[in-house]
Design a protein around this motif. Structure first.
Motif, PDB file in Angstrom:
ATOM      1  N   TRP A 121      -2.727  10.575   4.578  1.00  0.00           N
ATOM      2  CA  TRP A 121      -2.854   9.147   4.247  1.00  0.00           C
ATOM      3  C   TRP A 121      -2.883   8.322   5.529  1.00  0.00           C
ATOM      4  O   TRP A 121      -1.982   8.413   6.356  1.00  0.00           O
ATOM      5  CB  TRP A 121      -1.677   8.722   3.375  1.00  0.00           C
ATOM      6  CG  TRP A 121      -1.798   7.335   2.812  1.00  0.00           C
ATOM      7  CD1 TRP A 121      -1.533   6.159   3.468  1.00  0.00           C
ATOM      8  CD2 TRP A 121      -2.206   6.968   1.492  1.00  0.00           C
ATOM      9  NE1 TRP A 121      -1.753   5.098   2.640  1.00  0.00           N
ATOM     10  CE2 TRP A 121      -2.155   5.559   1.424  1.00  0.00           C
ATOM     11  CE3 TRP A 121      -2.589   7.701   0.368  1.00  0.00           C
ATOM     12  CZ2 TRP A 121      -2.494   4.881   0.251  1.00  0.00           C
ATOM     13  CZ3 TRP A 121      -2.922   7.011  -0.786  1.00  0.00           C
ATOM     14  CH2 TRP A 121      -2.871   5.617  -0.838  1.00  0.00           C
ATOM     15  N   LYS A 153     -16.643   6.531  -0.857  1.00  0.00           N
ATOM     16  CA  LYS A 153     -16.264   5.328  -0.108  1.00  0.00           C
ATOM     17  C   LYS A 153     -16.552   4.066  -0.891  1.00  0.00           C
ATOM     18  O   LYS A 153     -17.612   3.935  -1.510  1.00  0.00           O
ATOM     19  CB  LYS A 153     -17.006   5.288   1.237  1.00  0.00           C
ATOM     20  CG  LYS A 153     -16.597   4.106   2.119  1.00  0.00           C
ATOM     21  CD  LYS A 153     -17.124   4.274   3.538  1.00  0.00           C
ATOM     22  CE  LYS A 153     -18.622   4.201   3.612  1.00  0.00           C
ATOM     23  NZ  LYS A 153     -19.109   4.213   5.022  1.00  0.00           N
ATOM     24  N   VAL A 163      -7.577   3.653   4.438  1.00  0.00           N
ATOM     25  CA  VAL A 163      -7.692   2.257   4.019  1.00  0.00           C
ATOM     26  C   VAL A 163      -7.742   1.401   5.272  1.00  0.00           C
ATOM     27  O   VAL A 163      -6.839   1.455   6.106  1.00  0.00           O
ATOM     28  CB  VAL A 163      -6.495   1.822   3.146  1.00  0.00           C
ATOM     29  CG1 VAL A 163      -6.705   0.402   2.631  1.00  0.00           C
ATOM     30  CG2 VAL A 163      -6.295   2.791   1.979  1.00  0.00           C
ATOM     31  N   LEU A 215      -8.256   2.071  -5.562  1.00  0.00           N
ATOM     32  CA  LEU A 215      -7.859   3.089  -4.591  1.00  0.00           C
ATOM     33  C   LEU A 215      -7.340   4.347  -5.284  1.00  0.00           C
ATOM     34  O   LEU A 215      -7.757   5.470  -4.967  1.00  0.00           O
ATOM     35  CB  LEU A 215      -6.790   2.506  -3.669  1.00  0.00           C
ATOM     36  CG  LEU A 215      -6.121   3.438  -2.662  1.00  0.00           C
ATOM     37  CD1 LEU A 215      -7.134   3.967  -1.662  1.00  0.00           C
ATOM     38  CD2 LEU A 215      -4.990   2.701  -1.938  1.00  0.00           C
ATOM     39  N   TYR A 241     -12.887  -4.758   3.307  1.00  0.00           N
ATOM     40  CA  TYR A 241     -11.978  -3.634   3.113  1.00  0.00           C
ATOM     41  C   TYR A 241     -12.772  -2.370   2.806  1.00  0.00           C
ATOM     42  O   TYR A 241     -13.741  -2.400   2.032  1.00  0.00           O
ATOM     43  CB  TYR A 241     -11.008  -3.924   1.966  1.00  0.00           C
ATOM     44  CG  TYR A 241     -10.025  -5.025   2.275  1.00  0.00           C
ATOM     45  CD1 TYR A 241      -8.748  -4.742   2.724  1.00  0.00           C
ATOM     46  CD2 TYR A 241     -10.398  -6.365   2.127  1.00  0.00           C
ATOM     47  CE1 TYR A 241      -7.848  -5.754   3.009  1.00  0.00           C
ATOM     48  CE2 TYR A 241      -9.501  -7.390   2.411  1.00  0.00           C
ATOM     49  CZ  TYR A 241      -8.232  -7.071   2.853  1.00  0.00           C
ATOM     50  OH  TYR A 241      -7.348  -8.088   3.152  1.00  0.00           O
ATOM     51  N   LEU A 295     -12.230   1.615   1.527  1.00  0.00           N
ATOM     52  CA  LEU A 295     -11.387   2.660   0.959  1.00  0.00           C
ATOM     53  C   LEU A 295     -12.205   3.948   1.005  1.00  0.00           C
ATOM     54  O   LEU A 295     -13.244   4.048   0.349  1.00  0.00           O
ATOM     55  CB  LEU A 295     -11.009   2.339  -0.486  1.00  0.00           C
ATOM     56  CG  LEU A 295     -10.542   0.908  -0.792  1.00  0.00           C
ATOM     57  CD1 LEU A 295     -10.269   0.762  -2.287  1.00  0.00           C
ATOM     58  CD2 LEU A 295      -9.319   0.551   0.021  1.00  0.00           C
ATOM     59  N   VAL A 336       0.829  -1.207   0.000  1.00  0.00           N
ATOM     60  CA  VAL A 336       0.000   0.000   0.000  1.00  0.00           C
ATOM     61  C   VAL A 336       0.863   1.256   0.000  1.00  0.00           C
ATOM     62  O   VAL A 336       0.451   2.305  -0.502  1.00  0.00           O
ATOM     63  CB  VAL A 336      -0.968  -0.006   1.207  1.00  0.00           C
ATOM     64  CG1 VAL A 336      -1.737   1.301   1.309  1.00  0.00           C
ATOM     65  CG2 VAL A 336      -1.953  -1.169   1.087  1.00  0.00           C
ATOM     66  N   VAL A 342      -7.095  10.080   2.625  1.00  0.00           N
ATOM     67  CA  VAL A 342      -7.288   8.725   2.114  1.00  0.00           C
ATOM     68  C   VAL A 342      -7.163   7.757   3.287  1.00  0.00           C
ATOM     69  O   VAL A 342      -6.160   7.748   3.997  1.00  0.00           O
ATOM     70  CB  VAL A 342      -6.242   8.374   1.038  1.00  0.00           C
ATOM     71  CG1 VAL A 342      -6.425   6.929   0.569  1.00  0.00           C
ATOM     72  CG2 VAL A 342      -6.341   9.334  -0.138  1.00  0.00           C
ATOM     73  N   SER A 372      -3.545   4.261   6.655  1.00  0.00           N
ATOM     74  CA  SER A 372      -3.811   2.888   6.231  1.00  0.00           C
ATOM     75  C   SER A 372      -3.355   1.909   7.302  1.00  0.00           C
ATOM     76  O   SER A 372      -2.210   1.955   7.751  1.00  0.00           O
ATOM     77  CB  SER A 372      -3.092   2.579   4.907  1.00  0.00           C
ATOM     78  OG  SER A 372      -3.288   1.222   4.547  1.00  0.00           O
TER      79      SER A 372
END
Length: 212
Positions: free
Chosen positions: A98, A205, A134, A113, A141, A143, A78, A132, A100
């Motif tokens: 970001w 989303k 994740v 993504l 999952y 996003l 990622v 963003v 994740s």
């Protein structure tokens, strides 16, 4: 839609985004051939340098978002997607945040993504921020793209493409990234939702049942 036709649309979109920085490089080189003033030459060289970096950044992004980057591996780190997104936003008026908790995703989900990120980024016509996120929960999952800015415009054609509400014949280069995202989410048995709040916050989303 034949795969070749859709590939042509993506190529058209890529070329459209590269015309400006590549053209600036070409114009700069032409000016350097005749310009003798040292300060002007420095300014032109600075323009060429910035345009070259912009071209490289966009190619880095499109290589992952549209291409077959990553070799034979089925999954990608990622962090590679984050690097590509930061490259795309470099020099823009949009700041990237970001988050994740997921280390790797399948190539298709990475494309999803990045294309969701690209689509959300382009709605921030006056700059702003793009967050963003994740995450994974029980093999599901999520996003999530959140754009915040003084003015956000999500074109109806792009919105319809994201939601899978356009036919293959209606897809254009400008809506191709959104259509690609919708195609991938359909293959992953997932869903994309869009929430536009007061024209200043946009949430896009995608929820995927499994990352295959």
């Amino acid at each position: 839609m034949p795969k070749m036709d859709f590939a042509a649309l993506l190529c058209s979109r890529l070329c459209h985004d590269l015309v400006s920085p590549v053209g600036a490089i070409n114009n700069g080189l032409e000016i350097l051939e005749e310009e003798q003033d040292a300060s002007m030459r420095d300014a032109v060289l600075d323009l060429i340098s910035k345009s070259t970096q912009q071209t490289a950044n966009k190619l880095q992004f499109f290589r992952l978002a549209f291409g077959a980057a990553g070799g034979f591996s089925e999954h990608l780190d990622v962090s590679e997607a984050e690097k590509a997104m930061r490259a795309l936003l470099s020099g823009s008026r949009v700041e990237l945040e970001w988050q994740s908790s997921v280390r790797s995703l399948s190539k298709n989900v990475v494309k999803l993504l990045l294309n969701l990120g690209l689509t959300t980024f382009e709605t921030l016509i006056r700059g702003g921020s793009l967050r963003v996120e994740v995450s994974e929960d029980s093999n599901q999952y999520t996003l999530k793209m959140t754009g915040v800015g003084n003015r956000i415009i999500l074109q109806e054609g792009v919105k319809a493409a994201l939601l899978g509400e356009v036919s293959e014949e209606e897809v254009e280069p400008r809506t191709a990234p959104a259509f690609l995202a919708a195609t991938i989410i359909g293959e992953c048995d997932g869903q994309i939702t869009i929430n536009d709040i007061d024209g200043e916050t946009l949430e896009v989303k995608a929820v995927i049942i499994s990352d295959n």
